[in-house]
Write an enzyme that holds these catalytic residues in place. Sequence first.
Site, PDB file in Angstrom:
ATOM      1  N   ASP A   1      -1.263  -2.052  11.481  1.00  0.00           N
ATOM      2  CA  ASP A   1      -1.529  -1.993  10.040  1.00  0.00           C
ATOM      3  C   ASP A   1      -2.200  -3.248   9.499  1.00  0.00           C
ATOM      4  O   ASP A   1      -2.711  -3.245   8.378  1.00  0.00           O
ATOM      5  CB  ASP A   1      -0.210  -1.805   9.264  1.00  0.00           C
ATOM      6  CG  ASP A   1       0.286  -0.376   9.291  1.00  0.00           C
ATOM      7  OD1 ASP A   1      -0.481   0.515   9.696  1.00  0.00           O
ATOM      8  OD2 ASP A   1       1.444  -0.151   8.892  1.00  0.00           O
TER       9      ASP A   1
ATOM     10  N   LYS B   1       0.851  -1.191   0.000  1.00  0.00           N
ATOM     11  CA  LYS B   1       0.000   0.000   0.000  1.00  0.00           C
ATOM     12  C   LYS B   1       0.885   1.239   0.000  1.00  0.00           C
ATOM     13  O   LYS B   1       2.068   1.209   0.324  1.00  0.00           O
ATOM     14  CB  LYS B   1      -0.920   0.020   1.223  1.00  0.00           C
ATOM     15  CG  LYS B   1      -0.193  -0.029   2.583  1.00  0.00           C
ATOM     16  CD  LYS B   1       0.395   1.292   3.051  1.00  0.00           C
ATOM     17  CE  LYS B   1       1.167   1.133   4.360  1.00  0.00           C
ATOM     18  NZ  LYS B   1       1.946   2.346   4.714  1.00  0.00           N
TER      19      LYS B   1
END
Length: 283
Positions: free
Chosen positions: A136, A8
Amino acid sequence: MLLKSYAKINVSLKVNGRKEDGYHDIELVNLPIDLRDVIEIDLLPSNFIDSYVTTDNPDLASVPENLCQRALNLMREKFKFKANFDIFIHKEIPFAAGLGGGSSNAAAVILGINSLLNLKAKKEDLHEVATAVGADVPYFLCPKPAILRGIGEKIETFKVKKKYECLIIKPEQGLSTHEVYEACDETERLPIDTAGVVAGLEKGDDKLIEASMGNDLFPAAEKMCPEVGKILRELKADGYPLSAMTGSGSTVFALSSNPKKDHEILKKYLSKGYTVRLCKVLA
């Protein structure tokens, strides 16, 4: 079982302050990209008394307990299974880069074990395990364009209007997430408008994205690795206004809708000795 484990970028990362538990209260705008690792998970015969986590990346191999091992341990603790696994991590996502590679790998292990053992676990239970592995990790259970709040566990998805390519540039030096967050407490906050970033992505308004984006960890990261600032300034000079550092660094990215130019710029930064990838945003 082979699982794709996607990276990401953070189009913006706003730090609102440090909480009493030591974690930082943050606002992130995440976009998944098609840069990926591959996780191979094999269920071992019942006579095996241990599990194995290995990788083809020597940097990761030296970590005593990587996030994949932690994910396996916490899944075992939560669901009380005795099965053992052979887990191999084929790395393409750069290490210590701010691209979420370790967290993405851990999420893949959680999903793989759930599937291989047919646990049929509830989403909230997998989310609970993922959060315990790392802040995360929940995002990567189903990576989509999203705003993340809290420590990253509160996730709200949205749609991106335009199709973007993403140029990834990483200097040789990596950065520790923990060290960068610690140092950011001593730096000034940037004028980041999370809602403006999201609105710009939803409307396809690059000017609004440019005016709103930023990364509060950048000043601290640049002090530790000046090359981060050098790359960012050069990218902007090359005509990439939608550029920023992702995560805690040291990777810098640029969003673009000009594939021909991107391929030319890719060669330029490769010639400088950086790790460079040209990816697509998964929107």
